[in-house]
Design a protein around this motif. Structure first.
Motif, PDB file in Angstrom:
ATOM      1  N   ARG A 272      19.601  -2.118  -1.519  1.00  0.00           N
ATOM      2  CA  ARG A 272      20.552  -2.009  -0.419  1.00  0.00           C
ATOM      3  C   ARG A 272      19.859  -1.375   0.780  1.00  0.00           C
ATOM      4  NH1 ARG A 272      24.255   2.546  -3.473  1.00  0.00           N
ATOM      5  NH2 ARG A 272      22.652   4.158  -3.565  1.00  0.00           N
ATOM      6  N   LEU A 273      20.548  -1.371   1.916  1.00  0.00           N
ATOM      7  CA  LEU A 273      19.973  -0.793   3.120  1.00  0.00           C
ATOM      8  C   LEU A 273      20.058   0.727   3.091  1.00  0.00           C
ATOM      9  CD1 LEU A 273      21.402  -3.209   5.844  1.00  0.00           C
ATOM     10  CD2 LEU A 273      19.290  -3.407   4.504  1.00  0.00           C
ATOM     11  N   SER A 274      19.281   1.357   3.956  1.00  0.00           N
ATOM     12  CA  SER A 274      19.284   2.810   4.031  1.00  0.00           C
ATOM     13  C   SER A 274      20.459   3.296   4.870  1.00  0.00           C
ATOM     14  CB  SER A 274      17.971   3.299   4.636  1.00  0.00           C
ATOM     15  OG  SER A 274      17.939   4.712   4.709  1.00  0.00           O
ATOM     16  N   HIS A 275      20.758   4.562   4.743  1.00  0.00           N
ATOM     17  CA  HIS A 275      21.820   5.208   5.520  1.00  0.00           C
ATOM     18  C   HIS A 275      21.342   5.484   6.953  1.00  0.00           C
ATOM     19  CE1 HIS A 275      19.485   8.901   5.116  1.00  0.00           C
ATOM     20  NE2 HIS A 275      19.378   8.616   3.826  1.00  0.00           N
ATOM     21  N   PRO A 276      22.266   5.781   7.894  1.00  0.00           N
ATOM     22  CA  PRO A 276      21.870   6.131   9.262  1.00  0.00           C
ATOM     23  C   PRO A 276      21.053   7.425   9.274  1.00  0.00           C
ATOM     24  CG  PRO A 276      24.226   5.641   9.139  1.00  0.00           C
ATOM     25  CD  PRO A 276      23.732   5.741   7.731  1.00  0.00           C
TER      26      PRO A 276
ATOM     27  N   ALA B 176       0.825  -1.214   0.000  1.00  0.00           N
ATOM     28  CA  ALA B 176       0.000   0.000   0.000  1.00  0.00           C
ATOM     29  C   ALA B 176       0.855   1.258   0.000  1.00  0.00           C
ATOM     30  CB  ALA B 176      -0.929  -0.003   1.210  1.00  0.00           C
ATOM     31  N   ARG B 177       2.028   1.207   0.649  1.00  0.00           N
ATOM     32  CA  ARG B 177       2.902   2.376   0.705  1.00  0.00           C
ATOM     33  C   ARG B 177       3.380   2.795  -0.683  1.00  0.00           C
ATOM     34  NH1 ARG B 177       7.334   2.232   2.593  1.00  0.00           N
ATOM     35  NH2 ARG B 177       7.447   4.112   3.871  1.00  0.00           N
ATOM     36  N   LEU B 178       3.388   1.853  -1.630  1.00  0.00           N
ATOM     37  CA  LEU B 178       3.864   2.139  -2.977  1.00  0.00           C
ATOM     38  C   LEU B 178       2.749   2.530  -3.929  1.00  0.00           C
ATOM     39  CD1 LEU B 178       6.502  -0.717  -3.407  1.00  0.00           C
ATOM     40  CD2 LEU B 178       6.797   1.571  -2.436  1.00  0.00           C
ATOM     41  N   VAL B 179       1.509   2.485  -3.460  1.00  0.00           N
ATOM     42  CA  VAL B 179       0.382   2.904  -4.289  1.00  0.00           C
ATOM     43  C   VAL B 179       0.396   4.430  -4.382  1.00  0.00           C
ATOM     44  CG1 VAL B 179      -2.138   3.003  -4.451  1.00  0.00           C
ATOM     45  CG2 VAL B 179      -1.007   0.892  -3.685  1.00  0.00           C
ATOM     46  N   PRO B 180       0.361   4.994  -5.573  1.00  0.00           N
ATOM     47  CA  PRO B 180       0.397   6.448  -5.718  1.00  0.00           C
ATOM     48  C   PRO B 180      -0.664   7.149  -4.859  1.00  0.00           C
ATOM     49  CG  PRO B 180       0.620   5.406  -7.860  1.00  0.00           C
ATOM     50  CD  PRO B 180       0.299   4.308  -6.881  1.00  0.00           C
ATOM     51  N   GLY B 181      -0.228   8.147  -4.112  1.00  0.00           N
ATOM     52  CA  GLY B 181      -1.140   8.926  -3.287  1.00  0.00           C
ATOM     53  C   GLY B 181      -1.204   8.496  -1.843  1.00  0.00           C
ATOM     54  N   VAL B 182      -0.644   7.321  -1.504  1.00  0.00           N
ATOM     55  CA  VAL B 182      -0.713   6.849  -0.121  1.00  0.00           C
ATOM     56  C   VAL B 182       0.317   7.570   0.740  1.00  0.00           C
ATOM     57  CG1 VAL B 182      -0.379   4.860   1.410  1.00  0.00           C
ATOM     58  CG2 VAL B 182      -1.690   4.614  -0.702  1.00  0.00           C
ATOM     59  N   VAL B 183       1.555   7.618   0.276  1.00  0.00           N
ATOM     60  CA  VAL B 183       2.605   8.357   0.979  1.00  0.00           C
ATOM     61  C   VAL B 183       2.659   9.755   0.389  1.00  0.00           C
ATOM     62  CG1 VAL B 183       5.071   8.494   1.498  1.00  0.00           C
ATOM     63  CG2 VAL B 183       3.914   6.280   1.503  1.00  0.00           C
ATOM     64  N   GLY B 184       2.429  10.765   1.221  1.00  0.00           N
ATOM     65  CA  GLY B 184       2.349  12.137   0.735  1.00  0.00           C
ATOM     66  C   GLY B 184       3.616  12.597   0.056  1.00  0.00           C
ATOM     67  N   ASP B 185       4.766  12.342   0.666  1.00  0.00           N
ATOM     68  CA  ASP B 185       6.049  12.717   0.090  1.00  0.00           C
ATOM     69  C   ASP B 185       6.638  11.485  -0.580  1.00  0.00           C
ATOM     70  OD1 ASP B 185       8.483  13.700  -0.615  1.00  0.00           O
ATOM     71  OD2 ASP B 185       9.247  13.992   1.425  1.00  0.00           O
ATOM     72  N   ALA B 186       6.340  11.320  -1.854  1.00  0.00           N
ATOM     73  CA  ALA B 186       6.789  10.121  -2.569  1.00  0.00           C
ATOM     74  C   ALA B 186       8.301  10.033  -2.632  1.00  0.00           C
ATOM     75  CB  ALA B 186       6.202  10.101  -3.977  1.00  0.00           C
ATOM     76  N   ASP B 187       8.997  11.170  -2.553  1.00  0.00           N
ATOM     77  CA  ASP B 187      10.454  11.144  -2.599  1.00  0.00           C
ATOM     78  C   ASP B 187      11.039  10.401  -1.409  1.00  0.00           C
ATOM     79  OD1 ASP B 187      10.465  12.576  -4.938  1.00  0.00           O
ATOM     80  OD2 ASP B 187      10.785  14.526  -3.979  1.00  0.00           O
ATOM     81  N   SER B 188      10.294  10.338  -0.307  1.00  0.00           N
ATOM     82  CA  SER B 188      10.808   9.662   0.888  1.00  0.00           C
ATOM     83  C   SER B 188      10.947   8.162   0.671  1.00  0.00           C
ATOM     84  CB  SER B 188       9.886   9.935   2.083  1.00  0.00           C
ATOM     85  OG  SER B 188       8.613   9.320   1.893  1.00  0.00           O
ATOM     86  N   LEU B 189      10.279   7.622  -0.348  1.00  0.00           N
ATOM     87  CA  LEU B 189      10.363   6.187  -0.625  1.00  0.00           C
ATOM     88  C   LEU B 189      11.662   5.812  -1.316  1.00  0.00           C
ATOM     89  CD1 LEU B 189       6.747   5.645  -2.023  1.00  0.00           C
ATOM     90  CD2 LEU B 189       7.559   5.122   0.281  1.00  0.00           C
ATOM     91  N   VAL B 190      12.295   6.792  -1.957  1.00  0.00           N
ATOM     92  CA  VAL B 190      13.443   6.496  -2.806  1.00  0.00           C
ATOM     93  C   VAL B 190      14.625   5.959  -2.012  1.00  0.00           C
ATOM     94  CG1 VAL B 190      15.126   7.472  -4.411  1.00  0.00           C
ATOM     95  CG2 VAL B 190      12.723   8.213  -4.498  1.00  0.00           C
ATOM     96  N   GLY B 191      14.937   6.571  -0.871  1.00  0.00           N
ATOM     97  CA  GLY B 191      16.125   6.183  -0.126  1.00  0.00           C
ATOM     98  C   GLY B 191      15.902   5.143   0.945  1.00  0.00           C
ATOM     99  N   GLU B 192      14.722   4.541   0.985  1.00  0.00           N
ATOM    100  CA  GLU B 192      14.442   3.558   2.029  1.00  0.00           C
ATOM    101  C   GLU B 192      15.231   2.276   1.812  1.00  0.00           C
ATOM    102  OE1 GLU B 192       9.949   4.489   3.491  1.00  0.00           O
ATOM    103  OE2 GLU B 192      10.179   3.202   1.754  1.00  0.00           O
ATOM    104  N   SER B 193      15.404   1.524   2.899  1.00  0.00           N
ATOM    105  CA  SER B 193      16.058   0.227   2.783  1.00  0.00           C
ATOM    106  C   SER B 193      15.340  -0.632   1.742  1.00  0.00           C
ATOM    107  CB  SER B 193      16.055  -0.491   4.139  1.00  0.00           C
ATOM    108  OG  SER B 193      16.914   0.156   5.042  1.00  0.00           O
ATOM    109  N   HIS B 194      16.130  -1.295   0.894  1.00  0.00           N
ATOM    110  CA  HIS B 194      15.666  -2.224  -0.128  1.00  0.00           C
ATOM    111  C   HIS B 194      15.040  -1.550  -1.342  1.00  0.00           C
ATOM    112  CE1 HIS B 194      16.525  -5.411   2.696  1.00  0.00           C
ATOM    113  NE2 HIS B 194      15.743  -4.827   3.577  1.00  0.00           N
ATOM    114  N   ALA B 195      14.843  -0.220  -1.287  1.00  0.00           N
ATOM    115  CA  ALA B 195      14.238   0.448  -2.434  1.00  0.00           C
ATOM    116  C   ALA B 195      15.099   0.308  -3.677  1.00  0.00           C
ATOM    117  CB  ALA B 195      13.988   1.922  -2.127  1.00  0.00           C
ATOM    118  N   ASP B 196      16.434   0.296  -3.487  1.00  0.00           N
ATOM    119  CA  ASP B 196      17.330   0.117  -4.633  1.00  0.00           C
ATOM    120  C   ASP B 196      18.267  -1.061  -4.422  1.00  0.00           C
ATOM    121  OD1 ASP B 196      18.902   1.120  -2.660  1.00  0.00           O
ATOM    122  OD2 ASP B 196      19.791   2.733  -3.839  1.00  0.00           O
TER     123      ASP B 196
END
Length: 247
Positions: free
Chosen positions: A177-181, A155-175
């Motif tokens: 690998r894990l996220s930064h501290p 659901a978090r990846l459905v357009p409109g669910v997460v207001g700031d879609a850019d915040s999904l880009v750097g999350e763990s596993h999004a690309d």
């Protein structure tokens, strides 16, 4: 033009398990806004009256009960429509990964069958299931918690669910690998300070540091995520310039 909601139908013998979960946080807001539609169905509604039995003893003997095929298949056939994709939550399924989550989010209509007891009659798998899904190499009491994991992650990846879609880009596993501290106030806590680069206001330098730390963290904690992937010269240079943050 109104966009159709991302729809999930859940088939379970314990529908009360989902109370609360569907009403809070991002998922609750998405449902209220009509972006996501989740319906939880009691499997007993498709079992024969008067006793509405959904399970029986296993042929061949052995401990535990097995969910019967008739009510599950009847439920799927009633709910599937023209676009329903059926997933069975089971520890025997393929492990859930972020790419698979993204693929599920792209489907307009999911039907999730929650396994229970010793499992489901094998004919359910062969007749109506599109894919089996596991949320990890361990056994839960039932598929309800696993279904919640699938719903929340997708659901978090459905357009409109997460207001700031850019915040999904750097999350763990999004690309892969894990996220930064991550850090917030105060700047110093029990002798440990926030890295000075994050206080610098230098956006490009901050992004380079975060990329380096994400690579360090992945290499240390989840080297399996980097298997088969050769780090570029630029990535190695980033890691050399910014050693792992250890506090």
């Amino acid at each position: 033009m109104t966009t159709a909601a991302w729809r999930v139908d859940v088939i379970t013998t314990f529908p009360e398990s989902f109370e609360g979960f569907l009403e809070v946080s991002l998922l609750g807001k998405a449902r209220a806004a009509g972006t996501v539609e989740v319906r939880v169905h009691n499997l007993r509604d498709w079992a024969d009256p008067p006793h509405r039995v959904t399970d029986d003893y296993a042929y061949g003997g052995g401990p535990g009960m097995v969910l019967k095929p008739e009510p599950i298949i009847a439920a799927v056939e009633d709910l599937r429509g023209t676009d329903g994709w059926v997933g069975l939550l089971t520890p025997q399924g393929r492990p859930l990964t972020q790419p698979r989550v993204a693929a599920l989010a792209a489907r307009p209509h999911l039907i999730l069958i929650c396994g229970r007891y010793e499992g489901v009659d094998e004919r359910v798998r062969t007749l109506v299931v599109d894919e089996e899904i596991s949320v990890g190499d361990y056994v839960l009491s039932g598929g309800e918690v696993a279904a919640m994991v699938v719903i929340d992650a997708a659901a978090r990846l459905v357009p409109g669910v997460v207001g700031d879609a850019d915040s999904l880009v750097g999350e763990s596993h999004a690309d892969g690998r894990l996220s930064h501290p991550q850090f917030t106030r105060p700047e110093e806590f029990r002798g440990r300070r926030v890295p000075s680069v994050l206080l610098s206001g230098h956006h490009e330098r901050i992004q380079r540091w975060r990329r380096a730390q994400a690579l360090h963290r992945t290499e240390r904690r989840r080297p399996d995520l980097l298997e088969g992937r050769v780090l570029t010269d630029e990535e190695r240079q980033l890691m050399d310039e910014d050693p792992p943050w250890d506090g």
